[in-house]
Motif scaffolding. Structure first.
Motif, PDB file in Angstrom:
ATOM      1  N   TRP A   5      29.847  78.365  61.416  1.00 17.34           N
ATOM      2  CA  TRP A   5      28.979  76.975  62.099  1.00 17.34           C
ATOM      3  C   TRP A   5      27.851  76.772  61.272  1.00 17.34           C
ATOM      4  O   TRP A   5      27.772  75.547  60.751  1.00 17.34           O
ATOM      5  CB  TRP A   5      28.227  77.448  63.524  1.00 17.34           C
ATOM      6  CG  TRP A   5      27.265  76.444  63.839  1.00 17.34           C
ATOM      7  CD1 TRP A   5      27.430  75.213  64.232  1.00 17.34           C
ATOM      8  CD2 TRP A   5      25.753  76.461  63.549  1.00 17.34           C
ATOM      9  NE1 TRP A   5      26.541  74.582  64.744  1.00 17.34           N
ATOM     10  CE2 TRP A   5      25.367  75.327  64.384  1.00 17.34           C
ATOM     11  CE3 TRP A   5      24.919  77.551  63.260  1.00 17.34           C
ATOM     12  CZ2 TRP A   5      24.050  75.336  64.342  1.00 17.34           C
ATOM     13  CZ3 TRP A   5      23.604  77.146  63.570  1.00 17.34           C
ATOM     14  CH2 TRP A   5      23.162  76.066  63.942  1.00 17.34           C
ATOM     15  N   ALA A  21      27.419  73.234  59.039  1.00 18.93           N
ATOM     16  CA  ALA A  21      26.277  72.420  59.111  1.00 18.93           C
ATOM     17  C   ALA A  21      25.658  72.240  57.843  1.00 18.93           C
ATOM     18  O   ALA A  21      25.274  71.133  57.479  1.00 18.93           O
ATOM     19  CB  ALA A  21      25.288  73.213  59.984  1.00 18.93           C
ATOM     20  N   GLU A  75      25.057  68.547  56.149  1.00 20.77           N
ATOM     21  CA  GLU A  75      23.885  68.170  55.718  1.00 20.77           C
ATOM     22  C   GLU A  75      23.785  67.888  54.287  1.00 20.77           C
ATOM     23  O   GLU A  75      22.975  66.896  53.668  1.00 20.77           O
ATOM     24  CB  GLU A  75      22.933  69.467  56.024  1.00 20.77           C
ATOM     25  CG  GLU A  75      21.352  68.893  55.681  1.00 20.77           C
ATOM     26  CD  GLU A  75      20.660  68.039  56.794  1.00 20.77           C
ATOM     27  OE1 GLU A  75      19.643  67.496  56.442  1.00 20.77           O
ATOM     28  OE2 GLU A  75      21.315  68.148  57.932  1.00 20.77           O
TER      29      GLU A  75
END
Length: 110
Positions: free
Chosen positions: A94, A98, A102
Motif C-alpha cells: 500500500w 501511495a 504521489e
C-alpha cells in the motif's frame, strides 16, 4: 482370547515417493499458471493493456504466495505467524502504491 489384527495403511508409497509426487504436483500447478500467463500475453490485444497488466500482477502474486507456502513451508505454520508476515506486507505494498501515485502527481504538476 483371540486378538483381532488391525492393519492401518496410512501411506502405501515410501516417503521418498510421496515427496517426489508432491514436488511434481507443485511443478504442475506452477506450469499451469505460467501457461495461463502465456495465453493472456498472446491473446489479449494491446487495446486492453491495463487489463493484461493487472492479470499478470495477480497471477504473479498467486505464484509467489504458492511458492512461499510450499517451499518456505509457510502453509504449514500457525496462522498467527502467517498473519504477522502478511499484514506488514500489505502495508508495504500500500505504501509503495501511495508513493507511486504521489510521485506521479508531483511530476504532473512540474
Amino acid at each position: 482370547m483371540a486378538h483381532a489384527e488391525e492393519t492401518v495403511h496410512v501411506n502405501v508409497l515410501p516417503p521418498d515417493h510421496v515427496k517426489i509426487r508432491k514436488l511434481w504436483m507443485t511443478a504442475l500447478i506452477l506450469l499451469v499458471i505460467t501457461v495461463i500467463e502465456f495465453i493472456v500475453a498472446f491473446t489479449i490485444s494491446h487495446e486492453y493493456k491495463d487489463l493484461r497488466v493487472w492479470i499478470f500482477i495477480t497471477m504473479t502474486i498467486v505464484k509467489a504466495a504458492y511458492i512461499v507456502g510450499e517451499f518456505m513451508h509457510l502453509r504449514y505454520e500457525v496462522k498467527v505467524l502467517i498473519w504477522s508476515i502478511l499484514i506488514p506486507m500489505i502495508f508495504v505494498v500500500w505504501m509503495l502504491v501511495a508513493f507511486l501515485y504521489e510521485g506521479m502527481a508531483i511530476s504532473a504538476v512540474r
